[in-house]
Design a protein around this motif. Sequence first.
Motif, mmCIF file in Angstrom:
data_model
loop_
_atom_site.group_PDB
_atom_site.id
_atom_site.type_symbol
_atom_site.label_atom_id
_atom_site.label_comp_id
_atom_site.label_asym_id
_atom_site.label_seq_id
_atom_site.Cartn_x
_atom_site.Cartn_y
_atom_site.Cartn_z
ATOM 1 N N CYS A 222 0.846 -1.195 0.000
ATOM 2 C CA CYS A 222 0.000 0.000 0.000
ATOM 3 C C CYS A 222 0.880 1.243 0.000
ATOM 4 N N VAL A 223 0.305 2.336 -0.470
ATOM 5 C CA VAL A 223 1.021 3.603 -0.494
ATOM 6 C C VAL A 223 0.160 4.632 0.218
ATOM 7 N N VAL A 224 0.812 5.434 1.042
ATOM 8 C CA VAL A 224 0.110 6.411 1.874
ATOM 9 C C VAL A 224 0.845 7.743 1.787
ATOM 10 N N PRO A 225 0.165 8.832 1.432
ATOM 11 C CA PRO A 225 0.799 10.155 1.480
ATOM 12 C C PRO A 225 0.899 10.631 2.926
ATOM 13 N N TYR A 226 1.971 11.330 3.243
ATOM 14 C CA TYR A 226 2.135 11.831 4.610
ATOM 15 C C TYR A 226 3.018 13.082 4.583
ATOM 16 N N TYR A 227 2.945 13.839 5.673
ATOM 17 C CA TYR A 227 3.806 15.007 5.824
ATOM 18 C C TYR A 227 5.147 14.560 6.387
ATOM 19 N N VAL A 228 6.217 15.050 5.802
ATOM 20 C CA VAL A 228 7.552 14.582 6.146
ATOM 21 C C VAL A 228 7.866 14.801 7.612
ATOM 22 N N ASN A 229 7.372 15.873 8.191
ATOM 23 C CA ASN A 229 7.708 16.187 9.581
ATOM 24 C C ASN A 229 6.920 15.367 10.601
ATOM 25 N N VAL A 230 6.000 14.509 10.145
ATOM 26 C CA VAL A 230 5.245 13.654 11.073
ATOM 27 C C VAL A 230 5.297 12.205 10.580
#
Length: 528
Positions: free
Chosen positions: A154-162
Amino acid sequence: MILFVGTAGVALPNVFKTWTGSAGGPDIILTNALILNIALILLGWHRYKALNTELVARRKSEQEARRLAEIDDLTGCLNRRSFADRLAVLLKTECSDERALAAIAVDLDNFKQVNDLNGHMAGDAVLRATAQRIERTLPAGGVLARIGGDEFLCVVPYYVNVSDRIEHLATRMIEAVATSVSHEGVSLDVTVSIGIASSIHLDKDLAADSAAQDLMHKADIAMYHAKKQGKNRYYWFEAPMENELRFRNKLEAGIRAGIANGEFVPYYEQQVDLETDQLVGFEMLARWESPELGVVGPDIFIPIAEEIGAIGELSENLIAQAFEDAKEWDPELTLSVNISPVQMRDPWFAQKILKLLVAHRFPPNRLDIEITETCLHENVGMVRSMITSLRNQGVHVSLDDFGTGYSSLSQLRSLPFDRLKIDRSFIGELRQQENGDALVNAIIAMSDGLKLPITAEGIENETILEALKRLGKMKGQGYHYGRPEPADKVRERLADHGLLAGPSEQVVDLAEQREKRSGKSSVDQRAG
């Protein structure tokens, strides 16, 4: 339609006049032409409807074919090809300085056992339940695919700082999948190993398609690392993991080539009667004499050989060599052979051992097969059948590494073992004079109650040896008596002590031994 308008414009007024009596009769040719024209229009309309229906059905079929080409039919997830395309698009649209994509590879642990023990229908139920549970844990924007037999990605977008949110997501996945799956009244339990890779570690010069494949590959590497570290956990991808995988692949290729080239050879560790200090036999231990790596221990190549399905061939080759070596020893010396739990899943294992005994004319009463406690938890019925088959032919069967696999007393009583081997970890505790012998003493007392003789592994010094002698009669082995040696060194040792077989003793007729056992059994029956 144009022909109909033209013909009707001339023929219909004549027909109307005929009905009102103002004309003698319609023009027959025009009337027939009009009727024929109406028939052609109806036929054309019917054909139009048929073509339209066919086009709609074909369009639906194409859509279904496209869907099946992109979707895994069993779980409803994307498949590998469509996931790679979707990931390539996401890498273009979702990645920025602040946002990244995390690829999460999820692989079921020991899924083959679920299929082998419960059938493929049960395995399919586990796969469907796993897909549903993973999908429920995914946040908005997450995409799930089944890319292999029991592997999901699976692929999930996320914010780099969290990035810790991705770790929390992996933990939730592990917990969700670990819940039992019920199938036809049977509770099926599986765990998962997870590998995570982030798009921030990708080469920015890569094209989107290549970047997608690279990200998937890195997640796979991290997942394999999680399996190697004990399964049921997750790891982020790190560069050294890729080097480890390359080395692992090199080992796999080396093992396969080594089996073909005869690089795996038996070494022998002495087994001694602790009461008399007499040599009573040897345990055969595998060694890999690799031209590139030197002498490699079994702790490195045995797990890999088990995973790649090469352990059966490797073990049988070693046993065959050991039979030929042991035929040169004194006939009173026994040969102990360790058997992998993977081999015990083979229903023909006992027959293969007996075939080797016949082929090499080796006395079955000199052979001691050692199986570990972990074999008892997989399929007790099959293990019992194999042990019985071997013992009926005169082969001895020992329970190895006793105390590490949590076998129950009921299993020990029901399975016809000939001997228990105390694991070296317990023997090592005898160095502690205060309470080190309490557990070993308890095991010995239990074996006495079960009327099973004992072999103690891991005797490394005189202190341990003296402590064991005080606890009772048993056999022992360990580095105190010397390191494992190849066949030529063993032959030299035995020659020095006059323990080599004479020429007439080196060839044994297995059929004659069976007749002796059968004759003895007949005498016993008559005596009874």
